[in-house]
Motif scaffolding. Structure first.
Motif, PDB file in Angstrom:
ATOM      1  N   ILE A 325      34.228  39.015  38.603  1.00 35.64           N
ATOM      2  CA  ILE A 325      33.332  38.743  39.728  1.00 35.64           C
ATOM      3  C   ILE A 325      32.721  37.360  39.546  1.00 35.64           C
ATOM      4  O   ILE A 325      32.078  37.083  38.530  1.00 35.64           O
ATOM      5  CB  ILE A 325      32.220  39.800  39.816  1.00 35.64           C
ATOM      6  CG1 ILE A 325      32.817  41.169  40.135  1.00 35.64           C
ATOM      7  CG2 ILE A 325      31.189  39.420  40.870  1.00 35.64           C
ATOM      8  CD1 ILE A 325      31.802  42.294  40.141  1.00 35.64           C
ATOM      9  N   CYS A 344      35.526  39.041  43.954  1.00 41.39           N
ATOM     10  CA  CYS A 344      36.273  39.587  42.827  1.00 41.39           C
ATOM     11  C   CYS A 344      37.639  38.911  42.729  1.00 41.39           C
ATOM     12  O   CYS A 344      38.448  38.976  43.662  1.00 41.39           O
ATOM     13  CB  CYS A 344      36.442  41.094  42.982  1.00 41.39           C
ATOM     14  SG  CYS A 344      37.056  41.900  41.492  1.00 41.39           S
ATOM     15  N   VAL A 448      35.902  45.593  36.090  1.00 46.78           N
ATOM     16  CA  VAL A 448      35.495  44.229  36.408  1.00 46.78           C
ATOM     17  C   VAL A 448      34.472  43.748  35.388  1.00 46.78           C
ATOM     18  O   VAL A 448      33.790  44.544  34.733  1.00 46.78           O
ATOM     19  CB  VAL A 448      34.891  44.129  37.832  1.00 46.78           C
ATOM     20  CG1 VAL A 448      35.907  44.498  38.893  1.00 46.78           C
ATOM     21  CG2 VAL A 448      33.647  45.010  37.955  1.00 46.78           C
TER      22      VAL A 448
END
Length: 754
Positions: A325, A344, A448
């Motif tokens: 991110i 992202c 992430v």
């Protein structure tokens, strides 16, 4: 400069603010300290604000640099063969996923070492070539060079051009400048643009509950914790749709489900890869789309093997579902984490799967998403909703009708989608079980981390939301947002509230959507407004989306104005003012004024301030004028007839940049600007004429009205044409949509005059 807008202020009751204190630097100094920043400190009792210059030298270098596939490597002689040899070596793996990951890992390790070696060698070779070429140039000043020396000089210059080209591409890749690669060859320009963009994404401090968070480590922990909570488990509730009620929901047919769930063909995969845009930031593995495009013939067998296992439901796609991110500021002075937009950056290997699925859905998207939604749909235009909104406001005001218009603001819309509700939506729209399982696999169980000032935080798993940066996310979000339209249609059918202008739109207009940009319409009735608020609350509980009512706006017409206090209190929002922005277009029931074009002019000035024009040739500036500057006002030009004064000022900015770049000293213009705007075949430079472009863009509405059918076409025909042909319509007082028939030119042009 961050922290303040001005650096000096006097002590009067109404103080004067100025930017007097400055820090000057040369481009050479900026190259040496690319992460240099300036922060305004407290001025205490002084009129002047002290400025703190941070060279960024300590934080610019990170201990473990990320691997990034360099586009310049593709220019290296024999590079394809090098990659081919590494890729074709046998690797162990129990399935296609393990084989792919082992090959990618080995190639990445090899290229990391190879790049270090080739980079140092190229630098030495470049310096040696420059020295030898310079020696031959000096020798040529005093004596004739031999034929052998002349040939050697040409060879060295060709090699030097190749090395400089690689260096240019290196900075081009980091500048993310997509317009100038072929227009100008200037490494310094790309270098400065890359440094400027890098500095803008740097976070110095954030505010949380009155406290200031500083320091890279503290910022990284705080931001990671915030997004871990944002993407965590959704709030539990007992709200659910009745999946048996699908009579009013468009369904996917059995034949369409068969097509959607069919085997992935080599052509589908290749098309998906080559549709990806170039010079985009790669995911955590460091391989951009250009790698897959350049080496498609080499890697396709392993890639297709993974897709085949995915089709069978045997592939652990979560092993590819990794992303980073990056945070982009939404405003100039950002103080809170909510003011950043999270993008992202997914692995391209994973994006190939979602791109192939997204391409398949394009066939059925228009069928299962209602016409009120115009975002990311093939055959639908972003401005169609703007046309309907504009004409609706004009009709309500002109005929003095009663009505309420509610402009909604959703908080972090993509990031809050409830995955269970998404699955329920897919089932209610008739998607097959296999398809629903595919969507579940690519949406859930993603991992992430957050990039803060070039440093990466720890990975965490996402439990909700669809990620911005994934080509499938817009379609999935449209499906979720379409359920709001369905809930509103059901409420209208049950007589809970009514739409506006029923004489122009069958059943009355109730909703317009562009992704999460939503406009709601209802007749003036407080009881019906309460019903609408209940529908919105139910949708929030179902979808996981949250409406920021304190950022939303309500517009009242006719008798509804007498109940302003009740409507504002009911919806918990403020009363909006005209003109208001919808999808970047100022909306008003009357003609917009010249001051509403100031934002376009400011965008021109802002863009020009960020360019390093003195590092560009005339050809480079020409490319920027046509590809960037001339396109900045196109959105407004597509809807409004631009005042001549506005076009004149925009031409002034373009002319100034062309003749004197970013220098303050005025330079003599060698010819009229109108001469430069002529086509090259007529002696000009082919610079776009803004006035002609404005007329051409507006004329497209005539073509669409005559040749296409849709919601806005139906509204316009009922409002202006009725049963007449386009040539029989003439301007009437109070019209917002003017049809002008010019018999002398034998053309018909449409102009928005409000």
């Amino acid at each position: 400069m961050s922290g303040r807008k001005f650096t000096w202020a006097n002590s009067l009751e109404v103080p004067t603010f100025e930017r007097l204190d400055r820090i000057l630097m040369s481009t050479e100094w900026e190259k040496k300290y690319p992460m240099a920043t300036v922060m305004a400190l407290s001025r205490e009792i002084s009129d002047h604000t002290p400025l703190l210059l941070n060279s960024g030298a300590k934080t610019h270098h990170i201990s473990q640099p990320r691997f990034c596939f360099e586009l310049g490597w593709l220019l290296q002689k024999g590079f394809y063969k090098i990659v081919e040899d590494v890729w074709n070596k046998r690797v162990k793996g129990l399935n296609a996923m393990e084989v792919w990951q082992n090959k990618i890992r080995r190639l990445r390790q090899f290229l990391r070492g190879w790049a270090k070696n080739i980079s140092g060698r190229n630098k030495k070779e470049k310096m040696e070539l420059i020295r030898k070429t310079d020696d031959l140039d000096k020798k040529a000043e005093s004596t004739f060079l031999s034929q052998q020396e002349i040939e050697l000089k040409h060879k060295m210059k060709d090699r030097l051009v190749s090395l400089l080209r690689e260096e240019e591409i290196y900075w081009y890749q980091r500048s993310k400048s997509t317009k100038l690669l072929q227009g100008d060859r200037n490494t310094k320009y790309f270098h400065l643009i890359a440094n400027g963009k890098h500095r803008k994404t740097r976070i110095f401090q954030l505010e949380q509950d009155g406290e200031i968070i500083k320091g890279d480590n503290k910022l990284k922990k705080y931001i990671t914790r915030y997004y871990k909570s944002l993407f965590g488990l959704p709030d539990g509730n007992n709200f659910s749709m009745d999946e048996s009620q699908t009579e009013d929901i468009p369904q996917i047919s059995l034949e369409e489900n068969t097509i959607l769930s069919s085997q992935f063909s080599e052509k589908e995969v290749r098309d998906a890869i080559f549709q990806m845009k170039n010079n985009k930031a790669p995911g955590p593995d460091g391989f951009p789309a250009e790698f897959y495009q350049e080496f498609w013939g080499l890697i396709k067998r392993d890639l297709l093997a993974m897709l085949e296992e995915f089709h069978k439901g045997e592939l652990p796609i979560c092993n590819l579902n990794f992303g980073t991110i990056t945070l982009l500021p939404k405003a100039k002075e950002v103080k809170q984490i909510q003011q950043y937009r999270p993008i992202c950056l997914l692995n391209v290997s994973f994006k190939i799967f979602t791109k192939v699925i997204a391409n398949k859905t394009a066939v059925v998207a228009s069928k299962i998403v209602r016409p009120s939604q115009t975002a990311f749909m093939s055959g639908r235009n972003i401005l169609e909703g703007v046309v309907i909104l504009h004409e609706t406001l004009h009709e309500i005001k002109k005929k003095k009708l009663n009505g309420v218009v509610l402009k909604l603001d959703f908080e972090k819309a993509y990031d809050k989608v409830n995955c269970d509700f998404l699955q329920q939506t897919l089932k209610m729209k008739g998607f097959s079980r296999r398809w629903c399982e595919w969507i579940k696999n690519v949406v859930s169980k993603g991992n992430v981390n957050v990039k803060v000032n070039d440093d990466l935080g720890h990975y965490f798993q996402t439990k909700k939301g669809v990620r911005q940066g994934d080509s499938l996310s817009p379609f999935l979000f449209n499906l979720v947002a379409d359920m709001l339209t369905i809930l509103i249609a059901r409420a209208k059918a049950n007589g809970q509230f009514r739409g506006v202008i029923p004489h122009l739109v069958e059943g009355g207009l109730s909703i317009l959507q562009y992704a999460d940009d939503t406009i709601l319409f209802l007749e003036h009735d407080l009881d019906e407004a309460v019903n609408l608020k209940l529908v919105l609350s139910v949708f929030e509980q179902l979808s996981g989306l949250k409406i920021n009512f304190h950022k939303s706006e309500v517009f009242l017409f006719g008798e509804a104005k007498s109940c302003k206090k009740e409507y504002v209190q009911l919806f918990g929002c403020k009363e909006g003012e005209f003109p208001f922005k919808y999808l970047g277009i100022p909306m008003h029931h009357r003609k917009i004024q010249n001051k509403d074009w100031i934002e376009v002019e400011e965008r021109f000035q802002k863009k020009l301030c960020s360019w390093k024009g003195k590092h560009l040739s005339v050809g480079g500036r020409l490319v920027l004028i046509n590809s960037v500057l001339s396109s900045l006002p196109m959105f407004m030009f597509s809807f409004f007839e631009a005042p001549k004064g506005v076009i004149k000022r925009l031409d002034y900015y373009r002319s100034r940049f062309f003749w004197q770049s970013d220098e303050h000293k005025k330079k003599y213009r060698l010819t009229k600007w109108t001469s430069l705007c002529r086509p090259k075949c007529f002696g000009g430079l082919g610079i776009l004429d803004l006035e002609i472009q404005n007329k051409c863009l507006l004329s497209k509405w005539l073509f669409k009205l005559l040749n296409e059918d849709g919601a806005w076409q139906s509204l316009i025909k009922k409002k202006y044409l009725q049963r007449k042909s386009i040539t029989q319509v003439s301007k009437r007082p109070g019209d917002s949509f003017l049809v002008r028939a010019d018999e002398c030119e034998r053309t018909i042009s449409f102009f928005w005059v409000v």
